[in-house]
Design a protein around this motif. Structure first.
Motif, short mmCIF file in Angstrom:
data_model
loop_
_atom_site.label_atom_id
_atom_site.label_comp_id
_atom_site.label_asym_id
_atom_site.label_seq_id
_atom_site.Cartn_x
_atom_site.Cartn_y
_atom_site.Cartn_z
N THR A 1 0.22 10.98 -4.74
CA THR A 1 0.53 10.26 -5.98
C THR A 1 1.96 9.74 -5.97
OG1 THR A 1 1.17 12.35 -7.04
CG2 THR A 1 -1.13 11.62 -7.30
N LYS A 2 2.78 10.24 -5.06
CA LYS A 2 4.14 9.73 -4.85
C LYS A 2 4.53 10.04 -3.41
CE LYS A 2 6.21 13.92 -6.95
NZ LYS A 2 4.91 14.56 -7.22
N PRO A 3 5.42 9.27 -2.83
CA PRO A 3 5.76 9.43 -1.40
C PRO A 3 6.16 10.84 -1.01
CG PRO A 3 6.68 7.39 -2.23
CD PRO A 3 6.13 8.12 -3.43
N SER A 4 6.83 11.56 -1.90
CA SER A 4 7.29 12.89 -1.55
C SER A 4 6.14 13.89 -1.37
CB SER A 4 8.26 13.42 -2.62
OG SER A 4 7.62 13.45 -3.89
N ASP A 5 4.95 13.54 -1.88
CA ASP A 5 3.80 14.44 -1.69
C ASP A 5 3.49 14.62 -0.21
OD1 ASP A 5 3.51 14.76 -4.40
OD2 ASP A 5 1.93 13.27 -4.63
N ASP A 6 3.61 13.53 0.55
CA ASP A 6 3.31 13.56 1.99
C ASP A 6 3.99 12.35 2.64
OD1 ASP A 6 2.31 13.63 4.54
OD2 ASP A 6 0.19 13.69 3.96
N PRO A 7 5.26 12.49 3.02
CA PRO A 7 5.99 11.35 3.58
C PRO A 7 5.29 10.72 4.80
CG PRO A 7 7.50 13.10 3.02
CD PRO A 7 6.13 13.67 2.86
N ALA A 8 4.86 11.56 5.73
CA ALA A 8 4.19 11.03 6.93
C ALA A 8 2.88 10.35 6.56
CB ALA A 8 3.93 12.15 7.93
N GLY A 9 2.12 10.98 5.65
CA GLY A 9 0.86 10.39 5.21
C GLY A 9 1.08 9.08 4.47
N THR A 10 2.18 9.01 3.72
CA THR A 10 2.50 7.78 2.99
C THR A 10 2.75 6.63 3.95
OG1 THR A 10 3.47 9.00 1.14
CG2 THR A 10 4.12 6.70 1.39
N VAL A 11 3.50 6.89 5.02
CA VAL A 11 3.78 5.86 6.02
C VAL A 11 2.49 5.38 6.67
CG1 VAL A 11 4.88 5.40 8.24
CG2 VAL A 11 6.13 6.67 6.48
N GLN A 12 1.64 6.34 7.04
CA GLN A 12 0.38 5.98 7.68
C GLN A 12 -0.53 5.21 6.73
OE1 GLN A 12 -0.23 6.22 10.78
NE2 GLN A 12 -2.34 5.52 10.76
N ALA A 13 -0.55 5.64 5.47
CA ALA A 13 -1.37 4.95 4.47
C ALA A 13 -0.91 3.52 4.27
CB ALA A 13 -1.34 5.71 3.14
N LEU A 14 0.41 3.30 4.26
CA LEU A 14 0.95 1.95 4.11
C LEU A 14 0.54 1.07 5.28
CD1 LEU A 14 4.54 2.72 2.75
CD2 LEU A 14 2.65 1.65 1.50
N LYS A 15 0.57 1.62 6.49
CA LYS A 15 0.16 0.86 7.66
C LYS A 15 -1.33 0.49 7.57
CE LYS A 15 3.53 2.80 10.93
NZ LYS A 15 3.71 3.62 12.16
N LEU A 16 -2.14 1.45 7.14
CA LEU A 16 -3.57 1.19 7.02
C LEU A 16 -3.86 0.15 5.95
CD1 LEU A 16 -4.91 4.84 7.35
CD2 LEU A 16 -5.21 2.99 9.00
N ARG A 17 -3.12 0.23 4.84
CA ARG A 17 -3.32 -0.77 3.79
C ARG A 17 -2.91 -2.16 4.27
NH1 ARG A 17 -0.87 3.26 0.23
NH2 ARG A 17 -2.51 4.35 -0.90
N ALA A 18 -1.84 -2.24 5.06
CA ALA A 18 -1.41 -3.53 5.61
C ALA A 18 -2.50 -4.10 6.52
CB ALA A 18 -0.10 -3.37 6.37
N SER A 19 -3.10 -3.23 7.32
CA SER A 19 -4.18 -3.67 8.21
C SER A 19 -5.38 -4.16 7.40
CB SER A 19 -4.61 -2.53 9.14
OG SER A 19 -3.57 -2.16 10.02
N LEU A 20 -5.69 -3.44 6.33
CA LEU A 20 -6.81 -3.85 5.47
C LEU A 20 -6.51 -5.18 4.78
CD1 LEU A 20 -7.84 -0.42 3.92
CD2 LEU A 20 -9.26 -1.88 5.38
N SER A 21 -5.25 -5.39 4.44
CA SER A 21 -4.85 -6.67 3.83
C SER A 21 -5.06 -7.82 4.81
CB SER A 21 -3.39 -6.61 3.39
OG SER A 21 -2.98 -7.84 2.82
N ARG A 22 -4.71 -7.59 6.08
CA ARG A 22 -4.94 -8.63 7.09
C ARG A 22 -6.43 -8.88 7.25
NH1 ARG A 22 -1.09 -5.71 9.93
NH2 ARG A 22 -2.64 -4.86 11.35
N MET A 23 -7.22 -7.81 7.21
CA MET A 23 -8.67 -7.95 7.30
C MET A 23 -9.19 -8.81 6.15
SD MET A 23 -9.90 -6.40 9.96
CE MET A 23 -9.44 -5.16 11.17
N GLY A 24 -8.59 -8.62 4.97
CA GLY A 24 -9.00 -9.40 3.82
C GLY A 24 -8.73 -10.89 4.04
N GLN A 25 -7.58 -11.20 4.65
CA GLN A 25 -7.27 -12.60 4.93
C GLN A 25 -8.21 -13.16 5.99
OE1 GLN A 25 -4.96 -14.69 3.35
NE2 GLN A 25 -6.26 -16.11 4.49
N TYR A 26 -8.54 -12.33 6.98
CA TYR A 26 -9.51 -12.78 7.98
C TYR A 26 -10.85 -13.10 7.32
CZ TYR A 26 -6.25 -10.76 11.42
OH TYR A 26 -5.15 -10.46 12.17
N THR A 27 -11.24 -12.27 6.36
CA THR A 27 -12.50 -12.51 5.66
C THR A 27 -12.47 -13.84 4.93
OG1 THR A 27 -12.98 -10.15 5.38
CG2 THR A 27 -14.05 -11.66 3.85
#
Length: 295
Positions: free
Chosen positions: A39-65
């Motif tokens: 719910t906030k970055p401090s909950d899981d800093p490493a997980g937050t970074v990975q989640a941001l990367k995955l969301r960025a990838s999903l955003s690119r997928m959306g543009q590809y669509t």
């Protein structure tokens, strides 16, 4: 004096415990409400970074669509235009064959055939000016509202319209008018005008040579349609690949950020029990301190 210090220490310790229990309960309830582990970055800093990367990838997928849908719509419109054009040119070929058998035909009948060819030419020009989202599909990248004017002159350019449909994968969605209908001056529109003239004059010798030219125009249209079909097949393959990749990314993101609802419910219940116990303990200590003071 030492007893009072001990009671104060107990009270402070109890309050810290109460605050800790309250904070944990609030955090778990927030996760329960949002459905997210983070719910906030401090909950899981490493997980937050990975989640941001995955969301960025999903955003690119959306543009590809978005690009795939555009390309698919364009190519579908082009396919319909090609099919219509082939049918019209085949009709013109049939008329040429009829004109070559003009021995039993009157000049009026030949003129009627010429009128039919003129009508086919006008219809074919309309087909060549087919648009997708208000844009003529055979005009290249030009800003012209039409690919061909009423006289059959090409108004477009040779520009390619491309879209990125996947990682390191781009595709050209358009084919220009000359690619489909022939080079200016020797295109199918000029050919149909010449055929109409030969029919009106009864020039079967010229008509005989024009029959081969019509066959050449049909081959060119068919080749262009085949290239469009190959591009459409690439789009379909890209969509299949992307669907699998998107599912993988969403699964990975879910594993990082989504809660286990049953487990979270247990944690919330436990945290609430601990909070209530801390609250009762704190209340008891405060009551003891007040009684001691009254004594």
């Amino acid at each position: 004096m030492s007893l009072r210090v001990t009671e104060g220490s107990l009270a402070q310790h109890s309050l810290r415990g109460l605050q800790t229990a309250s904070s944990r309960l609030d955090t778990l309830q927030a996760k329960m409400s949002s459905g997210n582990q983070i719910t906030k970055p401090s909950d899981d800093p490493a997980g937050t970074v990975q989640a941001l990367k995955l969301r960025a990838s999903l955003s690119r997928m959306g543009q590809y669509t978005t690009n795939q849908n555009f390309a698919q719509g364009w190519l579908s419109m082009a396919d319909s235009a090609y099919s219509s054009a082939v049918n019209q040119v085949q009709s013109a070929r049939t008329i040429v064959v009829q004109g070559l058998n003009s021995g039993a035909m009157t000049p009026e009948a030949m003129s009627s055939l010429a009128d039919q060819v003129d009508a086919i030419r006008s219809s074919l020009l309309a087909t060549a000016n087919t648009t997708y989202n208000g844009r003529p599909i055979f005009a290249g990248t030009s800003g012209s509202p039409v690919a061909y004017d009423s006289s059959g002159n090409y108004q477009g350019d040779g520009g390619a319209i491309t879209r990125t449909i996947g990682e390191n994968a781009s595709i050209q969605v358009n084919q220009t008018g000359p690619t489909a209908f022939g080079a200016p001056g020797s295109d199918v529109f000029s050919l149909l005008s010449d055929i109409a003239g030969a029919l009106r004059s009864g020039d079967t010798s010229t008509l005989s040579g024009q029959l081969g030219q019509v066959d050449g125009a049909l081959r060119q249209l068919s080749a262009a349609q085949a290239a469009e079909g190959a591009a459409a097949a690439r789009i379909t393959q890209a969509q299949t690949t992307q669907a699998a990749n998107t599912l993988t990314l969403k699964t990975q993101l879910s594993g990082i950020q989504d809660i286990d609802l049953a487990d979270m419910a247990i944690q919330v219940t436990t945290a609430n029990t601990n909070y209530q116990a801390a609250l009762q303990t704190t209340a008891s200590i405060r009551q003891l301190s007040l009684l001691d003071f009254l004594r």
